[in-house]
Structure formats: C-alpha cells, structure tokens
Design an enzyme around this catalytic site. Structure first.
Site, mmCIF file in Angstrom:
data_model
loop_
_atom_site.group_PDB
_atom_site.id
_atom_site.type_symbol
_atom_site.label_atom_id
_atom_site.label_comp_id
_atom_site.label_asym_id
_atom_site.label_seq_id
_atom_site.Cartn_x
_atom_site.Cartn_y
_atom_site.Cartn_z
ATOM 1 N N ASP A 267 35.304 37.080 39.819
ATOM 2 C CA ASP A 267 35.058 38.504 40.042
ATOM 3 C C ASP A 267 33.590 38.779 39.759
ATOM 4 O O ASP A 267 32.831 37.852 39.439
ATOM 5 C CB ASP A 267 35.960 39.354 39.128
ATOM 6 C CG ASP A 267 35.615 39.222 37.651
ATOM 7 O OD1 ASP A 267 34.700 38.439 37.301
ATOM 8 O OD2 ASP A 267 36.260 39.893 36.837
ATOM 9 N N ASP B 152 31.346 41.427 37.341
ATOM 10 C CA ASP B 152 31.481 42.401 36.257
ATOM 11 C C ASP B 152 30.175 43.180 36.074
ATOM 12 O O ASP B 152 29.091 42.580 36.080
ATOM 13 C CB ASP B 152 31.797 41.672 34.937
ATOM 14 C CG ASP B 152 32.973 40.699 35.067
ATOM 15 O OD1 ASP B 152 34.096 41.174 35.232
ATOM 16 O OD2 ASP B 152 32.736 39.466 35.032
ATOM 17 N N ASP C 182 34.722 44.595 38.408
ATOM 18 C CA ASP C 182 34.997 45.415 37.221
ATOM 19 C C ASP C 182 33.771 46.257 36.915
ATOM 20 O O ASP C 182 32.652 45.720 36.805
ATOM 21 C CB ASP C 182 35.291 44.528 35.992
ATOM 22 C CG ASP C 182 36.664 43.867 36.071
ATOM 23 O OD1 ASP C 182 37.497 44.295 36.901
ATOM 24 O OD2 ASP C 182 36.902 42.923 35.290
HETATM 25 P P1 DGT Z 1 34.759 34.394 36.035
HETATM 26 O O1 DGT Z 1 34.754 35.842 36.403
HETATM 27 O O2 DGT Z 1 36.110 33.790 36.115
HETATM 28 O O3 DGT Z 1 33.754 33.611 36.770
HETATM 29 O O4 DGT Z 1 34.336 34.238 34.512
HETATM 30 P P2 DGT Z 1 33.881 35.335 33.502
HETATM 31 O O5 DGT Z 1 33.325 34.643 32.330
HETATM 32 O O6 DGT Z 1 33.026 36.367 34.171
HETATM 33 O O7 DGT Z 1 35.251 35.948 33.033
HETATM 34 P P3 DGT Z 1 35.820 37.416 33.186
HETATM 35 O O8 DGT Z 1 35.268 38.087 34.375
HETATM 36 O O9 DGT Z 1 37.300 37.301 33.115
HETATM 37 O O10 DGT Z 1 35.379 38.156 31.878
HETATM 38 C C1 DGT Z 1 34.035 38.242 31.455
HETATM 39 C C2 DGT Z 1 34.006 38.574 30.001
HETATM 40 O O11 DGT Z 1 34.472 39.878 29.812
HETATM 41 C C3 DGT Z 1 34.897 37.668 29.167
HETATM 42 O O12 DGT Z 1 34.203 37.236 28.038
HETATM 43 C C4 DGT Z 1 35.992 38.498 28.662
HETATM 44 C C5 DGT Z 1 35.521 39.906 28.884
HETATM 45 N N1 DGT Z 1 36.591 40.729 29.425
HETATM 46 C C6 DGT Z 1 37.306 40.538 30.548
HETATM 47 N N2 DGT Z 1 38.206 41.503 30.715
HETATM 48 C C7 DGT Z 1 38.055 42.322 29.670
HETATM 49 C C8 DGT Z 1 38.673 43.539 29.250
HETATM 50 O O13 DGT Z 1 39.587 44.061 29.880
HETATM 51 N N3 DGT Z 1 38.188 44.097 28.098
HETATM 52 C C9 DGT Z 1 37.175 43.538 27.390
HETATM 53 N N4 DGT Z 1 36.724 44.127 26.295
HETATM 54 N N5 DGT Z 1 36.586 42.417 27.755
HETATM 55 C C10 DGT Z 1 37.016 41.830 28.852
HETATM 56 MG MG MG Z 2 33.754 37.622 35.717
#
Ligand code: DGT
Ligand code: MG
Length: 373
Positions: free
Chosen positions: A204, A206, A297
């Site tokens: 995704d 963010d 997000d």
């Molecule tokens: P990806 O998107 O799969 O390439 O990997 P990331 O590291 O971008 O993972 P992602 O998008 O699920 O989440 C990014 C960071 O944000 C991760 O450390 C956890 C945090 N995060 C995700 N969803 C939520 C949420 O609903 N609330 C809070 N406080 N943090 C969240």
């Molecule tokens: Mg992400």
C-alpha cells in the site's frame, strides 16, 4: 562459547531498535525460510512461536556478514535450537525442508490466499478455512458473509495483490498532494511506511498529514476524499474518526488518529490524460484498463503528535514492536503513535522530532532506511 567484547557476534543488541537493519542483507536465504516459519505459525494461531521466528530472522537481517556455519549462530541472541537447525539445513542443503513443506501445504496456501484479501485477518481466514473455503470462488457461497471491506478487497483482489512499485507510489503521492493542497496549501504531507524505509515496492502507500493549526486539519480528509471521488478515482474507502481513548492505553495497531483507508484507481502513466480513465466499477482485465487499484492510507495527526505518528507509521512492524517493548521493559515508558508516557509520574513527555524521541529513550537514532527489522 562465552561471549566476550571482542567477539563480534556477542555485540548484536537484543532489541531490534538498537540495531541497524537495511533492506538488503547477507543472509536472505535463511531469513526467507524463518519468515515463512513465522507466517505459518501465525496462520496456526501461535503468536508466540511466530514472534520467536520473527525475532531470529530480524537478528540475522542485521548481521553485517554472511553466516558460514551454524556455530556462528550459537552466540546470537534469539537464535535458539529451531533456528539453528534451519541455518544448518540451509548451509548444508541450500534449502529448508520444513519451510518448503509448509509453503506447499493446503492450509498455508489457503491462508495466504484468504489473508491476501483486504479486510481479512488470520482469524477470519481460519474460520473460512474450517468452513471449507479453498478458493476465492468459494466465497460466493451465500452462507459466507463478507463485510464491506472484504467485498471491496475481493472485487480488487488481483490489483491489490500486485506489488505497488515506487513509481506507482510516487504517482499516488502526486495525486494525494495535488488534492490536499487544494484545501490547505501549507500542509505537511509525508509518505511513510515501507517506501520511507527505501523499499522499492509495497502492499500500500501510507501518508501522514499535519499542520500547526488544528483548524486546518478539521474536515480535511472528507473534503479530499470527496474530491478524489469526483475525479472518478475513488474505488472504496472507510473513514476512522479521531478517538479520544486514554492516550497511553492505545496500542500501535489501533491508534486514535483520524484515518482514511482507501482504494484508489491509479491511472496508468501513459493514459492519465485520456478520457477512458474513469473506472465506473468495470473490473476488466488489468491490461485492458487504464488504471490499477491501489491501497492508500491517509493519517491525520495533530502537530504535537506528529513525530510520534511518524515514528509509528514508518515501521517496520517488528521495529515498532521492539521500540515499544524496549521503552516499557528498559525505561518504564509507554510509547505509541500519539506520545511517550511516564506511567509512574503520570505525565506525557513531549518531543519535536524522531531524533528527540530516540534520545529520550536513550537510544541511538536509527534513520528510516535502517528500520527494516
Ligand atoms: P508494506 O506496505 O507491506 O510494503 O509495508 P509497510 O512497512 O509500509 O507496512 P504497513 O503499510 O502495513 O504499515 C506501515 C507501518 O504503519 C507499520 O509499522 C505499522 C503501522 N501501521 C499500519 N497500520 C496501522 C494502524 O492502523 N495504526 C497504527 N498506529 N499503525 C499502523
Ligand atoms: Mg505500507
């Protein structure tokens, strides 16, 4: 062996937030296998086992050299017997048979398929699996009830399981900034998550949004989403209002920031000026379409919480988990994406930057590209 100061292996710090972990490292074959074991354990509902594999993998991801023998792993924190067996097998055979077997098992394959649907977590997937769901078409059974997130997730399944490239992410960033600046030109908008850590692709995109004047943030997400919808580029969204739960009680998984979880129709670069871009619910084959679905997000944080929200949304998930564990176990401070709290003195500790938060915790600053724990 007794660890001593000269032994480089004994210097691996126990918490991931005390280490530097780049995206690329020297032990990928081993950590790939451990990541599969961690995922399989989570699929089986065993969070503790899953975390043990994740911790071992994270330690190996931070090593500045390639492991040559299982002996070298014996001094490493979190690398117990099971992890050592995996290392030995990979060093000897070039493959981890346990991981291979798990990956090809029907349960793993189905859980991977079902948790790949936006809005479906491990528990839902497990329930469906027990009810006999094996393929996406099995979800057409009227006895299986899908909520609106899951319906949208299923409708856009193929696109949402297609990695978001950095180029895609940059085009989403352009779209998000272009929209938000229409309403408040001097907003601070940061792409967070994996892309801020330097990943070349993600699941995704963010964004974190803030402004010193809270009034400027009021109603902003709704206006932005309405605008994107009028452009015909909004496929689905849910809004989570800001909540005023007692700050220190919030976990990082469920914070109280106002958030929009959206699926955008991102026009393909060469067709962005054509008139055929409006999705209109037509889910034809991706190649025949002028757009792809992307999960986005949008998080709004009050200005004084921005550094905490940035730290919380930059990830990785394991790095975040370790930061919170370190704060609590070592400093008796509670950290989340709203603030840092001294529970004994019953007060919050302000910070104006991520660097300051690390410093308040007595940690060396770890820049985002080294938070790939
Ligand atoms: P990806 O998107 O799969 O390439 O990997 P990331 O590291 O971008 O993972 P992602 O998008 O699920 O989440 C990014 C960071 O944000 C991760 O450390 C956890 C945090 N995060 C995700 N969803 C939520 C949420 O609903 N609330 C809070 N406080 N943090 C969240
Ligand atoms: Mg992400």
């Amino acid at each position: 062996r007794v660890p001593d100061d000269k032994d480089p292996l004994s210097t691996v710090a126990p918490y991931a937030c005390q280490r530097r972990t780049s995206i690329t490292h020297h032990n990928a074959q081993i950590t790939d296998a451990l990541d599969i074991l961690a995922k399989a354990a989570a699929f089986q509902g065993s969070e503790v086992r899953s975390l043990a594999f994740t911790r071992a993998a994270s330690v190996l991801k931070s090593l500045p050299y390639k492991l040559q023998s299982v002996e070298e792993a014996k001094n490493l924190v979190w690398c117990g017997g099971h992890c050592q067996a995996v290392i030995q097998e990979i060093l000897e055979d070039g493959v981890c048979h346990e991981a291979e077997a798990l990956m090809t098992s029907e349960q793993y394959r189905c859980m991977e398929l079902l948790t790949g649907i936006y809005g479906v977590g491990v528990r839902t997937a497990e329930r469906w699996y027990k009810e006999g769901v094996r393929n996406l078409s099995d979800l057409e059974n009227p006895n299986i009830k899908l909520n609106s997130d899951q319906k949208a997730g299923l409708a856009h399944y193929t696109d949402l399981n297609q990695p978001v490239t950095r180029e895609d992410a940059e085009r989403v960033e352009h779209m998000v900034k272009d929209t938000l600046y229409r309403f408040v030109p001097d907003l601070k908008i940061t792409m967070t998550g994996g892309f801020l850590r330097g990943k070349q692709q993600g699941h995704d995109v963010d964004f974190l949004i803030t402004h010193p004047d809270e009034e400027a943030l009021s109603g902003l997400l709704k206006k932005a989403v309405d605008w994107i919808n009028r452009q015909g580029l909004l496929l689905y969204h849910t809004m989570k209002a800001r909540s005023h739960v007692h700050a220190y009680k919030r976990s990082t998984h469920m914070d109280g920031h106002e958030t929009c979880y959206a699926i955008f129709a991102l026009p393909h670069p060469d067709t962005s000026n054509s008139e055929s871009e409006v999705p209109g619910g037509d889910l034809t084959a991706p190649a025949a379409r002028a757009w792809r679905a992307v999960r986005v997000d949008l998080v709004v944080a009050p200005y004084n919480e921005y550094p905490f929200a940035l730290l919380g949304w930059t990830g990785s998930k394991h790095f975040e988990r370790e930061l919170r564990r370190f704060s609590w176990n070592e400093k008796k401070l509670s950290l989340n994406s709203h603030g840092l709290y001294d529970m004994e003195k019953n007060c919050s500790i302000p910070a104006t930057s991520e660097e300051e938060i690390f410093s308040l915790l007595g940690l060396q600053y770890v820049p985002p590209p080294y938070r790939n724990a």
